[in-house]
Design an enzyme around this catalytic site. Structure first.
Site, short mmCIF file in Angstrom:
data_model
loop_
_atom_site.label_atom_id
_atom_site.label_comp_id
_atom_site.label_asym_id
_atom_site.label_seq_id
_atom_site.Cartn_x
_atom_site.Cartn_y
_atom_site.Cartn_z
CB SER A 183 -24.97 -23.08 87.78
OG SER A 183 -23.99 -22.97 86.66
CB SER A 206 -24.64 -19.43 87.88
OG SER A 206 -25.48 -20.56 87.36
CE LYS A 266 -28.72 -18.98 88.56
NZ LYS A 266 -28.18 -20.22 87.98
#
Length: 469
Positions: free
Chosen positions: A179, A155, A80
């Site tokens: 997330s 996220s 990420k």
């Protein structure tokens, strides 16, 4: 053969590389080709690691030379874009950080590399890693590989989409309230948010509020979660929350020496939940009962007294808003997207409300502690609904209208309390979308939920499905 490569899990790829049935170069190239073929439709990848193929060649030479190999030797992984990667841009989903290239890997990335993993790419996220959809001004919106009109979540939505679409076998995401677990549910993969502090957050931004943030593995098999977790966990001498040196095992394939006691819970305490999600939770519970666990429906009074999402909101705004203000100071409004503007516009939590929320958080921890005196694990929903269309602000769930924050109702209690949670697919919606369940363990009991998840994985009828891209 390339199809076999892109949908093999990391454990299998490592085995094939170790036995010289596949080369690291073949594996990395197959995933790069897959990215080229499907990412234009999905937009999960933000930046490719320029040296991935070169690293694969080095890994291949090590095999030929008979060197000692790590458990992930030659296996590509993605990360990420809020997690620092040395020499590879980490831009945090914002034009404010455009072109930012860290000099040092985050601890989690360094540990994956030490295990032999090869950094393949960085994946998309919301602005500042903060929302339930992965969309920002810098790299745009990610789509769900099961239905491009829907979100892969946030996220860590770019990460979940990349893994589900065969662009990566394994990755790292972060979790403040939902997330890694929510995106896994929206794309039908698996993910683990371990006990708070098990995996150091060093090299990851934002850190506020530090006591709620986690970093964790995302993958396509439970055994991959166990393998990655075994490499990621442990103190690094920099993150003061990462102090646990308790021994743990992978939890997969190891039967406990007694019958496990498992409760299952849909409502009340998490907000409204769609019937097809509730049915999936019940089906998973019944499967564990058939496999020999003691299983029964439960209630946790602390969740009914203090709604964890409300507690979280009162606490984290007070702590996170200053971090947003510092990052955006002196910047043009044109560089800010929806969530930064929203966060900065929220009223401060009063000191009384903040203290009341702290007391509520303690009651929630005590409530779970009381629950785990009797039970070894808990099965809940991850999300109240399957993956939703892009940009939806309100939902009607089981006859009740709620805003989008309610999608975090079953996940955020584990951030407030620090408990470990695992997200895995166990059902399919009437529209053909994945439905995941969440396995919750007591503090430091990751091996228990990994074991139970491996049992469910073995009896699941949906584990081999992939998006049609």
């Amino acid at each position: 053969m390339k199809t076999d490569i892109i949908y093999s899990d990391a454990t299998k790829l490592a085995e094939l590389i170790r036995t010289k049935e596949l080369s690291p170069v073949e594996v990395v190239q197959a995933h790069l080709d897959r990215i080229g073929a499907v990412d234009p439709k999905i937009n999960a990848i933000v930046t490719l690691a320029d040296d991935a193929l070169e690293a694969a060649k080095v890994a291949e030479k090590a095999i030929v030379a008979g060197e000692e190999l790590g458990p992930l030797h030659g296996v590509p992984f993605t990360v990420k874009d809020s997690i620092d990667t040395a020499g590879v841009a980490t831009q945090r989903g914002s034009p404010i950080f455009k072109g930012r290239v860290p000099e040092i890997d985050a601890t989690s990335v360094a540990r994956m590399k030490k295990a032999g993993g090869i950094l393949l790419a960085k994946t998309n996220l919301p602005e500042f890693s903060y929302w339930i959809e992965s969309d920002n001004l810098l790299s745009g919106k990610s789509n769900n590989p099961w239905d491009l009109t829907r979100t892969p979540g946030g996220s860590s939505g770019g990460e979940s989409a990349a893994i589900a679409a065969g662009m990566s076998p394994l990755g790292l995401g972060t979790d403040l309230a939902i997330s890694v677990r929510g995106p896994a549910a929206q794309t039908g993969i698996v993910s683990l948010k371990a006990t708070h502090g098990r995996v150091p957050m060093t090299g990851i931004w934002p850190r506020a509020p530090r006591r709620f943030w986690h970093v964790g593995p995302m993958a396509r098999s439970v055994r991959d979660l166990a393998l990655a977790f075994s490499q990621l966990a442990g103190p690094d001498g920099q993150d003061a929350f990462a102090t646990s040196t308790a021994q743990f095992d992978a939890g997969v394939g190891r039967s406990p020496d007694r019958q496990l006691r498992v409760g299952w819970l849909v409502e009340p305490g998490f907000g409204p939940v769609a019937p097809e999600v509730a049915d999936t939770v019940k089906t998973a519970a019944e499967a564990l009962k058939d496999l020999g666990s003691f299983v029964e429906p439960v209630r946790i009074p602390a969740l009914e007294r203090d709604f964890a999402l409300d507690v979280f909101n009162r606490l984290h705004v007070m702590e996170m808003k200053p971090a947003f203000a510092e990052a955006t100071a002196g910047r043009s409004q044109d560089e800010l997207y929806k969530m930064a503007k929203t966060m900065l516009s929220l009223p401060d939590t009063s000191m009384k409300d903040y203290i009341d929320a702290e007391q509520a958080a303690e009651r929630l921890r005590d409530g779970y502690a009381d629950y785990f005196r009797t039970y070894d694990a808990l099965i809940t929903p991850v999300l109240p609904i399957p993956a939703h269309k892009h940009g939806v602000a309100k939902f009607v769930i089981n006859g009740k209208t709620v805003d989008a924050t309610y999608l975090q109702g079953a996940t955020v209690p584990l951030n407030v309390t620090g408990l470990p949670g695992l997200s895995m697919r166990f059902g399919t919606s009437k529209e053909g979308l994945p439905i995941n369940v969440q396995l919750v363990g007591s503090w430091l009991a990751e091996s228990t939920i990994l074991h139970l998840a491996s049992l469910l994985e073995n009896v699941s009828t949906v584990r081999d499905l992939h998006p049609n891209l």
